[in-house]
Each structure stands twice: as structure tokens, then as C-alpha cells.
Design an enzyme around this catalytic site. Structure first.
Site, PDB file in Angstrom:
ATOM      1  N   LYS A 112       1.488  -3.168   8.827  1.00  0.00           N
ATOM      2  CA  LYS A 112       2.709  -2.499   8.824  1.00  0.00           C
ATOM      3  C   LYS A 112       3.927  -3.372   9.393  1.00  0.00           C
ATOM      4  O   LYS A 112       3.814  -3.701  10.299  1.00  0.00           O
ATOM      5  CB  LYS A 112       2.453  -1.270   9.571  1.00  0.00           C
ATOM      6  CG  LYS A 112       3.821  -0.130   9.238  1.00  0.00           C
ATOM      7  CD  LYS A 112       3.635   1.128   9.755  1.00  0.00           C
ATOM      8  CE  LYS A 112       4.853   2.205   9.291  1.00  0.00           C
ATOM      9  NZ  LYS A 112       4.655   3.491   9.531  1.00  0.00           N
ATOM     10  N   LEU A 168       0.651  -1.283   0.037  1.00  0.00           N
ATOM     11  CA  LEU A 168      -0.075  -0.038   0.000  1.00  0.00           C
ATOM     12  C   LEU A 168       0.706   1.307   0.042  1.00  0.00           C
ATOM     13  O   LEU A 168       0.399   2.198  -0.663  1.00  0.00           O
ATOM     14  CB  LEU A 168      -0.942  -0.055   1.202  1.00  0.00           C
ATOM     15  CG  LEU A 168      -2.003  -1.187   1.314  1.00  0.00           C
ATOM     16  CD1 LEU A 168      -2.811  -0.793   2.593  1.00  0.00           C
ATOM     17  CD2 LEU A 168      -2.982  -0.574   0.193  1.00  0.00           C
ATOM     18  N   GLY A 169       2.017   1.048   0.516  1.00  0.00           N
ATOM     19  CA  GLY A 169       2.870   2.249   0.850  1.00  0.00           C
ATOM     20  C   GLY A 169       4.064   2.244   1.710  1.00  0.00           C
ATOM     21  O   GLY A 169       3.804   1.309   2.512  1.00  0.00           O
ATOM     22  N   ASP A 193       2.264  14.897  12.775  1.00  0.00           N
ATOM     23  CA  ASP A 193       2.407  14.997  11.246  1.00  0.00           C
ATOM     24  C   ASP A 193       1.134  14.978  10.471  1.00  0.00           C
ATOM     25  O   ASP A 193       0.814  13.814   9.803  1.00  0.00           O
ATOM     26  CB  ASP A 193       3.449  13.639  11.026  1.00  0.00           C
ATOM     27  CG  ASP A 193       3.955  13.795   9.602  1.00  0.00           C
ATOM     28  OD1 ASP A 193       3.881  14.797   8.964  1.00  0.00           O
ATOM     29  OD2 ASP A 193       4.796  12.749   9.287  1.00  0.00           O
ATOM     30  N   ASN A 208       9.455   4.658   8.420  1.00  0.00           N
ATOM     31  CA  ASN A 208       9.589   3.340   9.505  1.00  0.00           C
ATOM     32  C   ASN A 208       9.160   2.139   9.109  1.00  0.00           C
ATOM     33  O   ASN A 208       9.496   1.373   9.698  1.00  0.00           O
ATOM     34  CB  ASN A 208       8.901   3.789  10.670  1.00  0.00           C
ATOM     35  CG  ASN A 208       9.483   5.182  11.452  1.00  0.00           C
ATOM     36  OD1 ASN A 208      10.660   5.571  11.392  1.00  0.00           O
ATOM     37  ND2 ASN A 208       8.750   6.053  11.953  1.00  0.00           N
ATOM     38  N   GLY A 209       8.738   2.161   7.739  1.00  0.00           N
ATOM     39  CA  GLY A 209       8.431   0.670   7.563  1.00  0.00           C
ATOM     40  C   GLY A 209       7.525   0.595   6.259  1.00  0.00           C
ATOM     41  O   GLY A 209       7.403   1.648   5.661  1.00  0.00           O
ATOM     42  N   ILE A 210       7.133  -0.421   5.834  1.00  0.00           N
ATOM     43  CA  ILE A 210       6.096  -0.862   4.628  1.00  0.00           C
ATOM     44  C   ILE A 210       4.914  -1.047   5.133  1.00  0.00           C
ATOM     45  O   ILE A 210       4.827  -1.844   6.027  1.00  0.00           O
ATOM     46  CB  ILE A 210       6.794  -1.644   3.765  1.00  0.00           C
ATOM     47  CG1 ILE A 210       8.287  -1.319   3.484  1.00  0.00           C
ATOM     48  CG2 ILE A 210       6.157  -1.909   2.465  1.00  0.00           C
ATOM     49  CD1 ILE A 210       8.921  -2.362   2.251  1.00  0.00           C
ATOM     50  N   VAL A 211       3.725  -0.548   4.592  1.00  0.00           N
ATOM     51  CA  VAL A 211       2.301  -1.211   4.923  1.00  0.00           C
ATOM     52  C   VAL A 211       1.872  -1.892   3.781  1.00  0.00           C
ATOM     53  O   VAL A 211       1.935  -1.499   2.657  1.00  0.00           O
ATOM     54  CB  VAL A 211       1.427   0.114   4.935  1.00  0.00           C
ATOM     55  CG1 VAL A 211       0.166  -0.307   5.302  1.00  0.00           C
ATOM     56  CG2 VAL A 211       2.102   1.157   5.991  1.00  0.00           C
TER      57      VAL A 211
END
Lengths: 330, 245
Positions: free
Chosen positions: A55, A34-35, A146, A39-42
């Protein structure tokens, strides 16, 4: 670019991969990416016919930290701003341990796309929703940090603004954990990076600007003197000018105050509605539910201020009386 | 739990060292003395070559810090992110050590079930907010860095804005290499604010060699020098400028 290469390869998972948790033993089948963030990949994944967002990060710290925030969000009553947390676990993959958490999959276009598609009539409504959610969050001692349109998804129908990345959420009074320059008041030279209500409201103001400047713009001189002309240049922003201006210059003390004034802009015809409530002290507004200002709540406010008056008069008289006694004794 | 003062070196460079001691060895030396070394590689349109990249990663790895290679437009965000990440990393190390004492054996935070990690993370967060931090910034001023220096200056001002939002105290110090006459030159003595950089940075001259190793070595010794009585007395003073600039 901002990501470590090691992280990218470690958390890269092909569609169809089954991720099994070490502690809770739930299984998730990866559907697609998804993106990714700092800090990481979803990933979009499936668990028992339910679509979820998963995530992954090689950094257990950042996962834990985000899970903490999601748990805090769950405690904010009635707020649906963040996704709900479903599972936290570790996945052991060829010797290395990858931490992950699973949350509700929120589907929909992001804020800017939605407004672009459906027209600017939606803009006001969505910002009212966002401000109501922020007010709830602030009341519980948190600041979102954010806030940016990429993280804001409009789910529905019925259209409801939701936030998909809560990684920047910070306790009030601490230093903001994560931010994006365009929406950061520190970058524009308009305040510190200490988490307070006004930090989020500044970001909301910048998101409103962003709707008229999809490509954003860079800092030249910075400060309010650069931003004000940017509002004036766009006819679609003109009616929000005062609200954006006050948000950017930190004049709103609470999300509710900003929400009331935005409501007033959108609904100027009601003579005994929003404007009168606006004049009531902010504190009493804070104690009342934020989503709808019903007549009942106004009555309650009146009653409260009556009680306050009585107390004030009694204490003043008592004070004068004691002063009198004191002088007599002397 | 007492963590003492966190000491970091932040190296901003755009390529390989070409003089003096091995920077990776010097970085390991820093780590041995409790100083973390972080490295940021700044690119323009050009890409940093493999050798440079290896060195950047090597220095951070040996120094127990974080490295990141970015385009100069992203420098501001990166500088604060790297510093913060390294800080959390160090604090996590401290907390893990405490955990090992309590739990016994080689248990770290990762060995605990996810439910228990949350509370520990809160402790780390709290420490990160309150801990005292000392950052010595080493800026590469070799010829190729010339047009990146204004961005570097912005990024450093931004860093002080970010860190000064914490409740813990910060002290910064800025060195450049190569210096006018020596390999390394002090620009700014320990100060809680970096604003005074603006005036000094515009007068910087660039050029010459890239003695990264000697620069790191000098930086370590500067952390120790500061322990003298004089600097204790001037702990909360504003700033000292080097007159040579």
C-alpha cells in the site's frame, strides 16, 4: 472522486516497476493494482517469489497510522482478522518520497460474493468467525470502526473471514476514525461515533442486512423504524431477525454475547448447549476463550461462581458481625 | 505539549467568486493569523469549471488546508474527512516543530526511520482526540446552491456528530454569503452543537452574487472578536441565534 488528484498521479505505478525501500533495501516488483481507498493505492507485488500486497500513499501520516494498527493487530493473540505486516519503508521516486507498507496478500472473494456463490449456509459460519475475531479485538481495547463487506475477504479453503483494510481501527473511547455511512450507526441516528463494542456490532448487523440487499438502500426517516421493516421484508433474514434487531439497537454488550445468540439461532436443537451458557453473566464469558465453548469451560465457570458465592457469604457475615459489635459499643 | 485551540474555516461553495477581494489572498491572510482554510466544492450533475476548480484548490493551498470536490451525495462523508484531515495536518505541523527543536536542524517526522514514526503518530492521534477545535462554516448561498442546501445541512449535522465523539471540545459557527442585506451574514454564533441549524436552514433565501473573498475576511475577524470578555463568560452557553434570520 474522493481522492486527491495529486495522490492518484503520484502513486500511480505501472506493472513491472521495481520499488526499492530507502531504509530496509527490499525490492518489490509491482504486478497489478488491487484497489484504492481514501488514503492510497494498494498493489499486488512480488518479493522473492512471494506475493505481497503493497500500500502506497503520499501521506506518511496515514501510512504510519495504519502500520500502528497492524502492529496492534499482531499483538491480539490468535486473531487472524487483519493481514500480517511484513515491511514499512519509503520509496524515493524522482525527488518525492512515497511512504509504503507491505502486508500479507489475502486472496479470495469478498463476503457478499462468497455467500452469493456458496449459498446462505455459509452466512452463519462466517459471521460466527467474524464475531469471535471482534471479541478478541475488543478485549485488547480496540474497535474496528470501518467494518464493511468490501473489506471482508473469505480466504481459503478452509474458508476463513479476513479483513483487508484496518485503517478505521480506533482505540476504545475515541472518535471513530473512518466509517462508511451505510454501516455507521451515527448516520442512521442510532448512536454516537464514539468507539465502543456496540459500534462494531451495529456494523455487523448492517452487513447481515446487506447480504439480503446487495444494492443497499438510502436513509429516509432513519432510525430503527426504517431498518426493522427492512429485516422483516426478506424471508432469508427472518431467522436472524432477533439478532440483527438487537445488534442494531445496541442491546448487545459484547461480541461474544451476540455470537452466542447467533449460535443459538443456527443450532437451536441443542437443549443443554448454547442457551444455558447464555444465561451465565457476560463477564465470566469474557475470560474464557471465545472460539469454542467446551464443556470444560462451563465447569470452570461453575467453579468460579462457587468461589464468588463463598466470598459473598463470608463478607456478608463479617459485615453483619461488625454491625453487631458497633451497636454493642454504642 | 500545548497546542492551543485549532481554528478552521470550512468553506462550502459550488463555483467561482465574483465580487470583492481576492479569496486566495484572503485565505493566505487567514493562515498568517493561525486560521486554516478548508474548501469543499459541491457538484450536482454539472461539473465545476476549470476556473472554479483552480480557485477552490488555490484557497485551500493558501490557507494551509485541504480541498475536495464532490457530488452532493458524498458531502457528509467529505465534510468530516476534510475537517479531520486538516486537523491532523495542523497537529503534525505542531509536532514537527517540536521535533525540530529536539532533534535540531530541518528534521521532520518523514526524516525518521519508519519504526520511530509510530510513536510520534500516536502523539498526533492523541492530540487530535483531545485538542479544542473551532470551526467557522461559510456556506455559499448563491442561486445555484439552492437545491444543495438541504444536503449541506445534513452534512453539517453529521460533522457535529463526528466531532462531538471526540473528548476535546468543539465550537461551531455558521455564516452564509451573500447575506440578506450584507455580503456576509451570521446564522449561528459559537455553539458546541449544530442541531439548532435545522430550523434556521429551511428559512434561508438564496440568490445574488458570490463574494467569497469578503466572506473569508469577515470570518477571520470573527475569530478575533470572540476573544472579548463577553464570549468568555458565555463559553459554555447553549447558543445564540441571530434575530435577523
Amino acid at each position: 472522486m474522493m481522492m486527491n488528484n495529486s495522490l492518484k498521479s503520484l502513486c500511480k505505478v505501472a506493472p513491472g516497476t521495481v520499488i526499492k525501500g530507502k531504509w530496509h533495501k527490499y525490492e518489490y516488483t509491482v504486478i497489478k493494482e488491487l484497489g484504492f481507498g481514501a488514503n492510497g493505492i494498494v498493489y499486488l507485488a512480488r518479493n522473492a517469489n512471494q506475493q505481497v500486497a503493497l500500500k502506497m500513499s503520499d501521506n506518511a501520516m496515514s501510512v504510519t497510522s495504519e502500520v500502528n494498527v497492524l502492529k496492534a493487530f499482531a499483538k491480539v493473540q490468535g486473531s487472524a482478522l487483519g493481514p500480517s505486516l511484513l515491511d514499512v519503508d519509503d520509496w524515493e521516486r524522482s525527488g518525492t518520497k512515497i511512504s509504503f507498507y507491505v502486508m500479507e496478500f489475502i486472496k479470495g472473494p469478498d463476503l457478499l460474493h462468497f455467500i452469493h456463490q456458496k449459498g446462505s449456509d455459509w452466512m452463519g459460519v462466517l459471521f460466527l468467525q467474524l464475531l469471535a475475531d471482534l471479541a478478541d479485538l475488543h478485549k485488547n481495547g480496540w474497535v474496528f470502526g470501518d467494518l464493511k463487506p468490501e473489506n471482508l475477504i473469505v480466504s481459503g479453503p478452509p474458508a476463513r473471514i479476513r479483513c483487508i483494510d484496518v485503517g478505521g481501527t480506533t482505540l476504545k473511547g475515541r472518535a471513530i476514525k473512518e466509517f462508511t455511512e451505510f454501516f455507521d450507526r451515527g448516520y442512521w441516528g442510532l448512536g454516537s461515533r464514539k468507539a465502543d463494542e456496540r459500534y462494531d456490532l451495529f456494523a455487523v448487523g448492517m452487513i447481515m442486512l446487506n447480504t439480503a440487499y446487495p444494492k443497499r438502500f438510502t436513509k429516509t426517516t432513519g432510525g430503527i423504524n426504517q431498518l426493522l421493516p427492512m429485516i422483516k421484508q426478506k424471508p432469508e433474514l427472518r431467522k436472524f431477525e432477533l439478532v440483527i434487531n438487537k445488534a442494531l439497537s445496541g442491546q448487545y454488550q459484547s461480541a461474544e454475547q451476540m455470537r452466542m445468540e447467533l449460535l443459538h439461532v443456527l443450532q437451536p436443537a441443542s437443549p443443554n448447549g448454547a442457551p444455558r451458557v447464555k444465561q451465565a453473566p457476560v463477564k465470566t464469558q469474557g475470560s474464557v476463550g471465545s472460539r469454542t465453548k467446551s464443556r470444560q469451560s462451563q465447569v470452570r465457570q461453575k467453579k468460579k461462581s462457587g468461589l464468588f458465592e463463598t466470598c459473598l457469604i463470608i463478607s456478608a457475615i463479617t459485615f453483619i458481625y461488625f454491625l453487631y459489635i458497633y451497636m454493642q459499643v454504642l | 505539549m500545548r497546542t492551543g485551540t485549532l481554528k478552521q474555516i470550512l468553506l462550502i461553495t459550488d463555483g467561482c467568486s465574483n465580487q470583492g477581494e481576492d479569496p486566495i489572498a484572503m485565505s493566505a491572510l487567514a493562515k498568517e493569523q493561525g486560521v486554516t482554510v478548508n474548501v469543499i466544492g459541491v457538484m450536482e450533475q454539472d461539473v465545476i469549471d476549470d476556473q472554479g476548480l483552480k480557485e477552490i484548490e488555490g484557497i485551500a493551498l493558501a490557507g494551509g488546508g485541504v480541498s475536495q470536490v464532490v457530488y452532493s451525495q458524498q458531502l457528509s462523508q467529505t465534510v468530516q474527512m476534510v475537517t479531520r484531515k486538516a486537523m491532523t495536518q495542523t497537529l503534525q505541523g505542531v509536532v514537527n516543530k517540536e521535533l525540530q527543536q529536539i532533534l535540531g536542524g530541518a528534521k521532520t517526522m518523514e526524516d525518521l526511520p519508519p519504526e520511530k514514526r509510530g510513536e510520534i503518530m500516536e502523539v498526533v492521534d492523541e492530540l487530535g482526540e483531545a485538542v479544542e477545535l473551532e470551526v467557522l462554516i461559510l456556506v455559499d448561498t448563491s442561486a445555484s446552491m439552492k437545491h444543495k442546501l438541504p444536503t449541506v445541512k445534513e452534512a453539517l449535522l453529521d460533522l457535529s456528530l463526528s466531532l462531538n465523539a471526540r473528548s476535546g471540545s468543539n465550537r461551531f459557527s455558521v455564516f452564509v454569503f451573500p447575506g440578506k442585506k450584507t455580503e456576509v451574514e451570521k446564522l449561528l454564533d459559537w455553539t458546541p452543537r449544530l442541531e439548532s441549524l435545522s430550523s434556521i436552514f429551511s428559512k434561508l433565501t438564496t440568490g445574488g452574487i458570490t463574494p467569497t473573498g469578503p466572506a473569508i475576511q469577515e470570518a477571520i475577524s470573527y475569530f478575533q472578536k470572540k476573544r472579548s470578555l463577553r464570549s468568555l463568560l458565555s463559553r459554555d452557553d447553549e447558543q445564540f441565534f441571530e434575530e435577523s434570520v
